[in-house]
Structure formats: structure tokens, C-alpha cells
Design a protein around this motif. Structure first.
Motif, PDB file in Angstrom:
ATOM      1  N   VAL A   1       0.262   1.837  -8.700  1.00 46.33           N
ATOM      2  CA  VAL A   1       0.761   1.776 -10.073  1.00 46.33           C
ATOM      3  C   VAL A   1       1.016   0.326 -10.464  1.00 46.33           C
ATOM      4  CG1 VAL A   1       1.795   4.064  -9.951  1.00 46.33           C
ATOM      5  CG2 VAL A   1       3.145   2.071  -9.271  1.00 46.33           C
ATOM      6  N   THR A   2       1.187   0.105 -11.743  1.00 51.69           N
ATOM      7  CA  THR A   2       1.421  -1.256 -12.238  1.00 51.69           C
ATOM      8  C   THR A   2       2.639  -1.885 -11.577  1.00 51.69           C
ATOM      9  OG1 THR A   2       0.464  -0.626 -14.370  1.00 51.69           O
ATOM     10  CG2 THR A   2       1.800  -2.635 -14.311  1.00 51.69           C
ATOM     11  N   GLU A   3       3.666  -1.069 -11.335  1.00 43.96           N
ATOM     12  CA  GLU A   3       4.909  -1.572 -10.755  1.00 43.96           C
ATOM     13  C   GLU A   3       4.882  -1.587  -9.221  1.00 43.96           C
ATOM     14  OE1 GLU A   3       5.467   0.537 -14.641  1.00 43.96           O
ATOM     15  OE2 GLU A   3       4.603   1.063 -12.691  1.00 43.96           O
ATOM     16  N   GLU A   4       3.692  -1.610  -8.644  1.00 42.23           N
ATOM     17  CA  GLU A   4       3.519  -1.471  -7.201  1.00 42.23           C
ATOM     18  C   GLU A   4       4.448  -2.367  -6.379  1.00 42.23           C
ATOM     19  OE1 GLU A   4       1.803   0.460  -3.975  1.00 42.23           O
ATOM     20  OE2 GLU A   4       1.327   0.790  -6.083  1.00 42.23           O
ATOM     21  N   ASN A   5       4.599  -3.615  -6.802  1.00 49.67           N
ATOM     22  CA  ASN A   5       5.343  -4.579  -5.987  1.00 49.67           C
ATOM     23  C   ASN A   5       6.769  -4.839  -6.478  1.00 49.67           C
ATOM     24  OD1 ASN A   5       3.165  -5.096  -4.161  1.00 49.67           O
ATOM     25  ND2 ASN A   5       2.173  -6.236  -5.816  1.00 49.67           N
TER      26      ASN A   5
END
Length: 287
Positions: free
Chosen positions: A270-274
Motif C-alpha cells: 500500500v502507499t503507506e507501506e513504510n
């Protein structure tokens, strides 16, 4: 010399994995619960060890019912005692019922859960202190990439197998930089086994277990941890390392078996992976 433990190795894919590893220089712990043959279940840990030894390989039989934690612990301990160390462990044990939720009783669901995700988790927990201490080691779980079609018609079974893949993806984050890696592997086509033969599956739709075993061998021989956290398909992985001729793997030499797995798989990122989750821990909480 490298040392391996193959869990679920008395017949089928597991047997071929053990034989292939042994032919290529591994000392192999052949682990499974079958010690005596029957008409329905030919092959035992002893028959596989005999096959390996007949061709000059080194293997030891290990009685292991993966539903029992102590058996898994003793399987690992036996390999360490006999070989001195472990380099590669493959979890091939599996319980299979491809039925809908309505048609899968809780007893059967519990069996699949105990053998598939729970057995794999127990083995991983037993291996981690050992592998982390030595700074090396590869773990391979026989589990599929995660995609929606896999669940159809076999949701209870899928819950456990996908759970194993979640273990691969999640644990990989904890293993970064340790020298230890975990990977999942699944076949692209139907693989010839005792089950498929008994069910009368046409040879034209199957490949020999050698293809899966060869992929396992190359994964074990990888010099880095680049496959850590990946869910691979046997054919696709072998193509990625330069294999182009898959004719020898056919059960029917005149027919290329149809692929049962998708050509491409969805990304789970997902975009918020990190982004880090900031959770306030309340010591009084019972959650």
C-alpha cells in the motif's frame, strides 16, 4: 556439505525434494509420520532414505507428526545431532480438503489448521533461535501467492495455506539483515503425486515432482537472502534463473500441461507501506 530437513517427505513432492537435495550434495533429514506402508499410502520415511542411500547419498529417517510440537523439536534436534548444523528446512507437510465452508466440518478444518499454518509456525519458531545464532539458514514453506481466485470453492483450506504465506511475508521483515530468509513456493501446474494418481488425473495435465524439487534445490543454493519474503511459483522462478526447457518435466512427453496458476499476481503493498504505526500502550489494557 550442506544439511537439510524436509518435513512431509515420505511420498510425492516431499520424497522428490529429499532425493533431489541428496543427489546434489545435501545430507537430508527425511521427516514424516509414515513408518509403515499401506495400499493407500505407499512410501515411508525409511523407503525414501533407502532410495537415497542406494545412490550414494546420506539421509536419516525421522518420525514426525507435525501436530505435535515435541516431534518438530526432536526432528530439528536430531538433524543437529547427526549433521552438526542445519542450512535449509522445507515444510512440505499438508492436509488437504478442497470443499466449501458448508461442506467442511470443524473437525476437518481443525486438522488442516493444525497441519498447515500451525505446524509451519511451530517449525519456524523452533528454527529461529538456531538460525539467528549461526547467522544463516533458509526456510521454505509450500504455500501459494495470495490472490482472490485461490479462495474459490476451498475457503477453509485457503485460510490455512494463505496464513502460511502471511507468515512468510511478515517474518521476512523481522529477518532483514540477519542472513536468515524465508520463502514460499507453489507449483504452476498440477504435480504428479499419490493423490492425483489415485484420483485418475490424466498425465497430460501434470508435471513430474522433479520441477518443484529442482526449484527447491536452486532456492536452497541461492548465495544471498534475495528471496526473503517472496511467494514464488516453481516454473516462474526456474525461468528467472535461466531454465528454458520444461519438456523433461512433463508426465506426458507429447503434451505441455496447462498452467493452473495466474501469469501475474497482485501486489499486496500500500502507499503507506513504510509508515510507522504509533500505538500508545496502556499497561492496564486487557487487549
Amino acid at each position: 556439505m550442506l544439511n537439510a530437513l524436509v518435513v512431509g517427505a515420505s511420498r510425492g513432492i516431499g520424497r522428490q525434494i529429499a532425493i533431489t537435495l541428496a543427489k546434489n550434495g545435501y545430507q537430508v533429514g527425511v521427516a514424516a509420520k509414515t513408518t509403515e506402508e499401506s495400499a493407500k499410502l505407499p512410501g515411508t520415511i525409511h523407503s525414501v532414505v533407502n532410495e537415497i542411500q542406494a545412490t550414494g547419498g546420506h539421509a536419516i529417517p525421522i518420525v514426525c507428526n507435525v501436530r505435535h510440537e515435541q516431534d518438530i523439536k526432536e526432528a530439528v534436534d536430531t538433524c543437529i545431532k547427526q549433521f552438526g548444523k542445519l542450512d535449509y528446512v522445507i515444510y512440505n507437510a499438508g492436509a488437504i480438503t478442497w470443499k466449501k465452508v458448508m461442506d467442511t466440518p470443524l473437525k476437518k478444518f481443525d486438522l488442516m489448521h493444525q497441519v498447515n499454518p500451525r505446524g509451519a509456525y511451530c517449525l519456524v519458531q523452533e528454527l529461529l533461535p538456531l538460525f539467528l545464532k549461526q547467522g544463516s539458514g533458509k526456510i521454505l514453506l509450500v504455500a501459494p501467492p495470495i490472490y482472490s481466485r485461490f479462495f474459490k470453492g476451498k475457503t477453509p483450506y485457503s485460510m490455512g495455506k494463505v496464513g502460511m504465506t502471511v507468515l512468510v511475508h511478515g517474518l521476512a521483515n523481522e529477518l532483514k539483515g540477519t542472513g536468515v530468509s524465508i520463502t514460499a513456493l507453489w507449483p504452476a501446474t498440477v504435480i504428479e503425486s499419490q493423490v492425483t494418481v489415485m484420483q485418475g488425473v490424466p498425465s497430460s495435465v501434470m508435471r513430474k515432482a522433479d520441477i518443484f524439487a529442482d526449484a527447491c534445490l536452486h532456492i536452497g543454493n541461492e548465495k544471498t537472502d534475495r528471496l526473503n519474503g517472496q511467494a514464488l511459483i516453481d516454473e516462474d522462478y526456474l525461468r528467472s534463473i535461466g531454465v528454458t526447457d520444461f519438456t523433461p518435466y512433463r508426465c506426458d512427453l507429447a503434451v505441455e500441461p496447462p498452467r493452473m496458476m495466474p501469469r501475474a499476481f497482485p501486489s499486496l503493498k500500500v502507499t503507506e507501506e513504510n509508515e510507522q504505526l504509533h500505538i500508545i500502550h496502556d499497561p492496564k489494557s486487557k487487549l
